[in-house]
Design an enzyme around this catalytic site. Structure first.
Site, mmCIF file in Angstrom:
data_model
loop_
_atom_site.group_PDB
_atom_site.id
_atom_site.type_symbol
_atom_site.label_atom_id
_atom_site.label_comp_id
_atom_site.label_asym_id
_atom_site.label_seq_id
_atom_site.Cartn_x
_atom_site.Cartn_y
_atom_site.Cartn_z
ATOM 1 N N GLU A 40 81.150 -13.811 29.672
ATOM 2 C CA GLU A 40 81.712 -13.901 28.318
ATOM 3 C C GLU A 40 82.123 -12.534 27.773
ATOM 4 O OE1 GLU A 40 79.087 -17.534 28.830
ATOM 5 O OE2 GLU A 40 78.838 -15.375 29.200
ATOM 6 N N PHE A 60 68.043 -26.470 22.911
ATOM 7 C CA PHE A 60 68.480 -25.777 24.127
ATOM 8 C C PHE A 60 69.767 -24.997 23.865
ATOM 9 C CE2 PHE A 60 70.963 -25.924 28.175
ATOM 10 C CZ PHE A 60 70.163 -25.044 28.884
ATOM 11 N N GLN A 61 69.743 -23.744 24.237
ATOM 12 C CA GLN A 61 70.865 -22.822 24.061
ATOM 13 C C GLN A 61 71.306 -22.709 22.599
ATOM 14 O OE1 GLN A 61 73.952 -23.746 26.980
ATOM 15 N NE2 GLN A 61 72.976 -22.362 28.446
ATOM 16 N N LYS A 102 78.448 -29.105 18.287
ATOM 17 C CA LYS A 102 78.963 -29.993 19.329
ATOM 18 C C LYS A 102 79.302 -31.378 18.809
ATOM 19 C CE LYS A 102 77.841 -31.815 23.931
ATOM 20 N NZ LYS A 102 76.865 -31.786 25.063
ATOM 21 N N MET A 136 79.881 11.752 32.061
ATOM 22 C CA MET A 136 79.700 12.409 30.777
ATOM 23 C C MET A 136 78.222 12.691 30.517
ATOM 24 S SD MET A 136 81.517 13.746 28.389
ATOM 25 C CE MET A 136 83.122 12.953 28.150
#
Length: 578
Positions: A49, A111-112, A161, A486
């Protein structure tokens, strides 16, 4: 027409003119992925993602249109926090659609589940939690409006959802075409034109200055103000510095362009700001990497500051004249006001001594480095010079973060806006490759080179699988110096050469094999004489991505450099110039 929420979302994206979405499906967003099959919108399936977010940023930076990402709830949403923050810091218009657990399940640790709007509140311009299917067209339209107006930025829309699931009655709605007339955004009133009285005051201040510098930031690109800027500069005939986010907004080929100021800016750009009696700051925010220690920054300069975001005015440096407004509109009015001032006074101030001083710095302190001997590992500056000279003038260059980013900004010649895409404010390692893919999607006919370091490459290189499977060929110049470069430079200069956890090794992973395993062409370059043929070969390959691993010396430092916490007057130049 009766449709479900998932269909309404896709239909609204089509209405907003969206051509491509970068995303990764998951349970909570899955109902939206079904109607996208019938949509003309292209979906690019990413491998992480974070990659979707940076692709959306690269697309937006290259095209000027909002980038769109679509991901699932929970870890999908949290993986997007980094690119959202990156877009927020660099004022990039991105719309992020996230799935959420069913509305009734919010707060039950389903969940999630995560509090996506709460988590992203600090890194988005605005965010929404949709609670009714019939609100989807309006809210998504508002999201695009907010992302692209005023100071651009990322906007997130979190959608439970159940209101997009065709099997749930809550998802049923009557389609309506979204429009500005139905938006519900109390208090959101982005400004356009600036205050004419303040603009005239700024013109009077400019017209008496003897050592002015035009100091431009990314706002020039965002407001499409390059033509207005050119007219202003040509009229004033004064030097211009272009910050990291403004590279290409004023052409490097112009004799008045001094290049990038700041911590690793060109000596002349830094010193011109330090010695100026006036800074004309346009679409820039006085970033700490530009100012150095603030109380030692441009000590003799008065400030004219133009920015569309009132929060930036007087934030770091108190301005003598502060103008809130769109840079394109304000610069146009400012040029007109200056013409009136000059007509009244008869002439502009004599600035020949100032131009002579600037010219002297340019002659004395150009960018420089010591070339490798034949057979030695290559110098990254040399690679960039060869790459620059063997690519089209409008090549899009993306960059990761670190030494290679600074060298790319220093040594490339940017003559067009939207040809330099990098992570400025947040400094996100791993930005380059997904951003290059997004830029190539937005500008498929342009050559796109991603300049990356070995540390950055290992963070997001998996998106080269996306470039292969989605047939989005980019070219990667991978600088492998076996270090977090760096970090190593700072450890050398400020930590008594105590190199703690910055060594990565040259040989693990094998970058050529890794590139080949992802469907790319892999090339390794170890000596200066191999550089030009390798770049020529890469430029001829257009049916897949190419990764050139340039094995570079491990002890090269970026100069000039202003040490952290020091005044810009304490700038450190290359050892050969001291």
């Amino acid at each position: 027409m009766n449709i479900n929420g998932g269909q309404a979302l896709i239909k609204t994206l089509e209405h907003e003119g969206v051509e491509v979405v970068f995303g990764l499906p998951g349970g909570a967003i899955l109902p939206v992925y079904d109607p996208i099959i019938e949509s003309p919108i292209r979906h690019v399936l990413v491998r992480h993602e974070q990659g979707a977010g940076h692709m959306a940023e690269g697309y937006a930076q290259a095209t000027g249109r909002p980038g769109v990402m679509m991901i699932t709830s929970g870890p999908g949403a949290t993986n997007a926090v980094t690119p959202l923050c990156d877009a927020y810091m660099d004022s990039i218009p991105v719309v992020c659609i996230t799935g959420q657990v069913p509305y009734a399940a919010i707060g039950t640790d389903a969940f999630q589940e995560c509090d996506t709007t709460g988590i992203t509140m600090a890194v988005t311009k605005h965010n929404f939690l949709v609670n009714k299917a019939e609100d989807i067209p309006r809210i998504v339209h508002e999201a695009f409006h907010i992302a692209t107006t005023g100071r651009p930025g990322p906007v997130l829309v979190d959608i439970p959802k159940d209101i997009v699931d065709p099997n749930n009655p809550l998802s049923s709605m009557t389609w309506y075409e979204p429009s500005d007339d139905i938006m519900d955004l109390p208090g959101y009133q982005p400004v356009g034109a600036g205050d004419l009285n303040l603009i005239r005051e700024a013109a009077r201040l400019i017209n008496v200055s003897e050592r002015p510098v035009v100091y431009i930031g990314g706002g020039i690109v965002k407001s499409l103000a390059t033509e207005e800027l050119a007219e202003l500069v040509e009229f004033l005939n004064v030097p211009v510095v272009t910050t990291l986010m403004a590279r290409g907004a004023f052409p490097d080929s112009h004799e008045l362009c001094l290049g990038m100021p700041g911590m690793h800016g060109k000596y002349t750009a830094v010193m011109a700001m330090q010695r100026a009696d006036l800074l004309i700051a346009l679409g820039t925010r006085f970033d700490d990497r530009v100012t150095g220690r603030v109380d030692g920054f441009a000590p003799e300069a008065k400030i004219v500051h133009v920015d569309i975001d009132a929060a930036e005015l007087h934030k770091v440096r108190v301005a003598d004249v502060a103008i809130q407004g769109d840079c394109r509109l304000v610069i146009g009015e400012l040029t007109a006001a200056l013409r009136e001032c000059v007509a009244e006074s008869g002439a502009q101030p004599d600035r020949r001594a100032w131009r002579s001083q600037v010219s002297g710095w340019q002659e004395r302190y150009p960018l420089t480095y010591k070339q490798s001997e034949p057979g030695e590992l290559v110098k990254p500056q040399y690679v960039l010079e060869v790459l620059r000279d063997n690519t089209p003038d409008d090549t899009i260059v993306t960059s990761g973060v670190g030494q290679h980013q600074m060298w790319a900004s220093q040594y490339w010649k940017f003559n067009h806006p939207r040809t330099w895409i990098n992570s400025g404010g947040l400094g996100t390692m791993g930005f380059s490759i997904p951003a290059a893919i997004g830029a190539k999607v937005g500008k498929p006919d342009r050559m796109v080179w991603a300049v990356d370091g070995d540390g950055c490459f290992q963070m997001t290189a998996q998106e080269l699988v996306t470039s292969t499977t989605e047939q989005i060929p980019i070219k990667v110049a991978l600088f492998n110096n076996a270090y977090l470069g760096m970090v190593r430079q700072w450890q050398e200069m400020f930590y008594q050469e105590r190199y703690s956890e910055s060594y990565l090794t040259y040989d693990v992973p094998d970058y050529v094999k890794w590139a080949e395993s992802m469907g790319c062409v892999g090339i390794r370059v170890e000596t200066p004489e191999e550089v030009t043929p390798a770049i020529a070969k890469a430029n001829e390959i257009n049916d897949r991505s190419v990764v050139i691993e340039f094995r570079t010396v491990d002890d090269e430092n970026v100069y000039p450099m202003v040490p952290a916490g020091r005044s810009n007057s304490e700038i450190v130049v290359d050892p050969s110039q001291r």
